[in-house]
Scaffold this motif. Structure first.
Motif, PDB file in Angstrom:
ATOM      1  N   LYS A   1      18.067  54.753  72.790  1.00 25.00           N
ATOM      2  CA  LYS A   1      17.132  53.888  73.500  1.00 25.00           C
ATOM      3  C   LYS A   1      15.690  54.180  73.090  1.00 25.00           C
ATOM      4  O   LYS A   1      14.855  53.277  73.008  1.00 25.00           O
ATOM      5  CB  LYS A   1      17.297  54.065  75.012  1.00 25.00           C
ATOM      6  CG  LYS A   1      18.570  53.444  75.567  1.00 25.00           C
ATOM      7  CD  LYS A   1      18.617  53.555  77.085  1.00 25.00           C
ATOM      8  CE  LYS A   1      19.883  52.910  77.643  1.00 25.00           C
ATOM      9  NZ  LYS A   1      19.956  53.021  79.116  1.00 25.00           N
TER      10      LYS A   1
ATOM     11  N   LYS B   1      14.975  52.391  69.978  1.00 24.26           N
ATOM     12  CA  LYS B   1      14.824  50.954  70.209  1.00 24.26           C
ATOM     13  C   LYS B   1      13.432  50.609  70.712  1.00 24.26           C
ATOM     14  O   LYS B   1      12.910  49.532  70.430  1.00 24.26           O
ATOM     15  CB  LYS B   1      15.895  50.467  71.188  1.00 24.26           C
ATOM     16  CG  LYS B   1      17.293  50.438  70.583  1.00 24.26           C
ATOM     17  CD  LYS B   1      18.334  49.949  71.582  1.00 24.26           C
ATOM     18  CE  LYS B   1      19.718  49.917  70.937  1.00 24.26           C
ATOM     19  NZ  LYS B   1      20.763  49.474  71.912  1.00 24.26           N
ATOM     20  N   VAL B   2      12.810  51.541  71.456  1.00 28.42           N
ATOM     21  CA  VAL B   2      11.427  51.337  71.900  1.00 28.42           C
ATOM     22  C   VAL B   2      10.499  51.233  70.693  1.00 28.42           C
ATOM     23  O   VAL B   2       9.663  50.331  70.600  1.00 28.42           O
ATOM     24  CB  VAL B   2      10.975  52.484  72.826  1.00 28.42           C
ATOM     25  CG1 VAL B   2       9.472  52.434  73.083  1.00 28.42           C
ATOM     26  CG2 VAL B   2      11.739  52.434  74.141  1.00 28.42           C
TER      27      VAL B   2
ATOM     28  N   ASP C   1      11.424  50.623  67.527  1.00 25.95           N
ATOM     29  CA  ASP C   1      11.837  49.483  66.719  1.00 25.95           C
ATOM     30  C   ASP C   1      11.233  48.184  67.261  1.00 25.95           C
ATOM     31  O   ASP C   1      10.693  47.363  66.504  1.00 25.95           O
ATOM     32  CB  ASP C   1      13.365  49.389  66.715  1.00 25.95           C
ATOM     33  CG  ASP C   1      13.866  48.141  66.019  1.00 25.95           C
ATOM     34  OD1 ASP C   1      13.521  47.943  64.839  1.00 25.95           O
ATOM     35  OD2 ASP C   1      14.599  47.369  66.653  1.00 25.95           O
ATOM     36  N   LYS C   2      11.297  47.991  68.562  1.00 25.05           N
ATOM     37  CA  LYS C   2      10.746  46.777  69.177  1.00 25.05           C
ATOM     38  C   LYS C   2       9.241  46.690  68.963  1.00 25.05           C
ATOM     39  O   LYS C   2       8.700  45.617  68.647  1.00 25.05           O
ATOM     40  CB  LYS C   2      11.062  46.767  70.675  1.00 25.05           C
ATOM     41  CG  LYS C   2      10.573  45.505  71.385  1.00 25.05           C
ATOM     42  CD  LYS C   2      10.954  45.525  72.849  1.00 25.05           C
ATOM     43  CE  LYS C   2      10.448  44.249  73.545  1.00 25.05           C
ATOM     44  NZ  LYS C   2      10.809  44.234  74.992  1.00 25.05           N
ATOM     45  N   GLN C   3       8.567  47.813  69.101  1.00 28.68           N
ATOM     46  CA  GLN C   3       7.113  47.843  68.918  1.00 28.68           C
ATOM     47  C   GLN C   3       6.733  47.479  67.480  1.00 28.68           C
ATOM     48  O   GLN C   3       5.833  46.658  67.251  1.00 28.68           O
ATOM     49  CB  GLN C   3       6.593  49.227  69.273  1.00 28.68           C
ATOM     50  CG  GLN C   3       5.102  49.410  69.061  1.00 28.68           C
ATOM     51  CD  GLN C   3       4.651  50.808  69.418  1.00 28.68           C
ATOM     52  OE1 GLN C   3       4.786  51.234  70.563  1.00 28.68           O
ATOM     53  NE2 GLN C   3       4.144  51.541  68.449  1.00 28.68           N
TER      54      GLN C   3
ATOM     55  N   GLN D   1       8.587  45.932  65.116  1.00 33.78           N
ATOM     56  CA  GLN D   1       8.973  44.569  64.746  1.00 33.78           C
ATOM     57  C   GLN D   1       8.070  43.541  65.410  1.00 33.78           C
ATOM     58  O   GLN D   1       7.759  42.499  64.816  1.00 33.78           O
ATOM     59  CB  GLN D   1      10.438  44.330  65.114  1.00 33.78           C
ATOM     60  CG  GLN D   1      11.406  45.226  64.347  1.00 33.78           C
ATOM     61  CD  GLN D   1      12.541  44.459  63.709  1.00 33.78           C
ATOM     62  OE1 GLN D   1      12.321  43.427  63.096  1.00 33.78           O
ATOM     63  NE2 GLN D   1      13.745  44.970  63.855  1.00 33.78           N
ATOM     64  N   SER D   2       7.625  43.822  66.620  1.00 34.97           N
ATOM     65  CA  SER D   2       6.696  42.914  67.312  1.00 34.97           C
ATOM     66  C   SER D   2       5.365  42.832  66.573  1.00 34.97           C
ATOM     67  O   SER D   2       4.770  41.769  66.443  1.00 34.97           O
ATOM     68  CB  SER D   2       6.467  43.374  68.769  1.00 34.97           C
ATOM     69  OG  SER D   2       7.664  43.281  69.512  1.00 34.97           O
TER      70      SER D   2
END
Length: 357
Positions: free
Chosen positions: A339, A342-343, A345-347, A349-350
């Motif tokens: 998890k 994923k934090v 990764d999301k940052q 990719q955003s």
């Protein structure tokens, strides 16, 4: 009358500035980007690329495409020096560009970048990573965050793709010297559990074709070597007789202007301010620098008061540890799991989606 603004280098603050020009444009200001490369790697995503999570296209920023969307001309040339008296930028091929305002965001070079194939600092970093992944005993020399993250990522790639051998990591000082002792101990345990063989506080004294010898008389063998070297600022500052410190970093003031040269701006790792910022916080500060940079350029043009920049520490950071996992650090609290990755990764990719959309 049109004011000419030249951006030298495709650093992250400049990218943020160019992205903002898609939404706000001043017809009286002509912005031009000059960079020695037409592509910029988004460095926070390098461990994900090394692990096989991201493709080349996902981690590369095409400067030509970005500039075209913003209506900013892009020129692929390498800056040689700035004629501060005449306000002209001279490139290595002799091309000359006059300007009213010039901003520099070139990042840093590496003094001893080396691999087995003798690739140098201008080599494609992504090619280098692919070569290390396929090598039986790749050796990474360096104690910083990027070296540790790459070692764990490449080890993870090997294990998940049935690649024989394991990664070796040698730090010339303690690993992760910019991080707390608590974080260091946690990461060392992760390195050991993943099978990354490490050496610390050993200076390289000799480099041969398939081994290095340290000051502790250790002979560390390798089948491929990556030595990123010590970061050094751009030679453009010295060539232009700009105010620099003993290590060559350009001196700036809080408004991001070069000291004693109000029409010159400088941001990023090559500045006095930038070299004090930890890598885990640098991307956050780059975005904030990009916002303030454009605002201050406009304030300077209109003769109004410029704002000041103060580096801001992130409330948390996530270290990539391979296996699709991350170490999330928030003060004295940490979480190591998928998890956490994923934090991050999301940052990342955003950020790329916002920049390129």
């Amino acid at each position: 009358m049109t004011t000419k603004v030249i951006l030298v280098g495709g650093g992250h603050a400049h990218l943020h500035l160019i992205r903002s020009l898609m939404d706000e444009h001043d017809d009286h200001v002509e912005v031009l980007l000059i960079s020695r490369s037409s592509h910029q790697v988004y460095s926070p995503m390098l461990p994900g690329f090394a692990e096989g999570i991201y493709t080349r296209d996902q981690v590369l920023i095409n400067l030509r495409t970005l500039c075209a969307k913003a209506g900013v001309p892009f020129i692929q040339r390498e800056a040689a020096y700035i004629n501060t008296r005449q306000r002209k930028l001279v490139c290595k091929d002799g091309a000359v560009y006059p300007f009213d305002i010039l901003s520099m965001d070139m990042g840093v070079d590496n003094s001893s970048s080396y691999t087995k194939e003798k690739r140098n600092k201008n080599s494609d970093m992504l090619d280098t990573i692919e070569s290390l992944r396929d090598s039986y005993y790749p050796l990474i020399v360096g104690e910083g965050l990027i070296e540790v993250e790459l070692a764990l990522a490449i080890q993870s790639y090997k294990q998940h793709n049935s690649k024989k051998g394991h990664v070796r990591l040698l730090g010339e000082s303690r690993l992760l010297p910019a991080e707390s002792n608590w974080t260091y101990q946690k990461v060392v345990r992760i390195l050991n559990s993943r099978g990354v063989q490490t050496w610390e506080n050993e200076a390289v004294q000799e480099v041969q074709e398939n081994y290095i010898r340290t000051n502790k008389k250790n002979k560390v063998r390798f089948t491929d070597l990556f030595w990123h070297g010590h970061t050094v600022p751009s030679k453009l500052f010295l060539a232009s007789n700009l105010p620099i410190d003993d290590n060559g970093f350009v001196k700036t003031i809080a408004t991001l202007q070069v000291k004693e040269h109000p029409y010159l701006f400088a941001v990023g790792d090559s500045t006095i301010m930038g070299k004090e910022v930890k890598r885990s916080e640098s991307e956050t500060n780059a975005a904030r620098e990009g916002e303030l940079l454009w605002e201050n350029i406009c304030h300077y043009l209109h003769g109004t008061e410029l704002g000041s920049f103060h580096p801001q520490k992130r409330s948390y950071s996530v270290l990539s540890t391979g296996n699709g996992e991350g170490l999330l650090i928030y003060g004295a609290v940490s979480v190591h799991n998928k998890k956490a990755w994923k934090v991050r990764d999301k940052q990342d990719q955003s950020y790329m989606h916002h920049l390129l959309s």
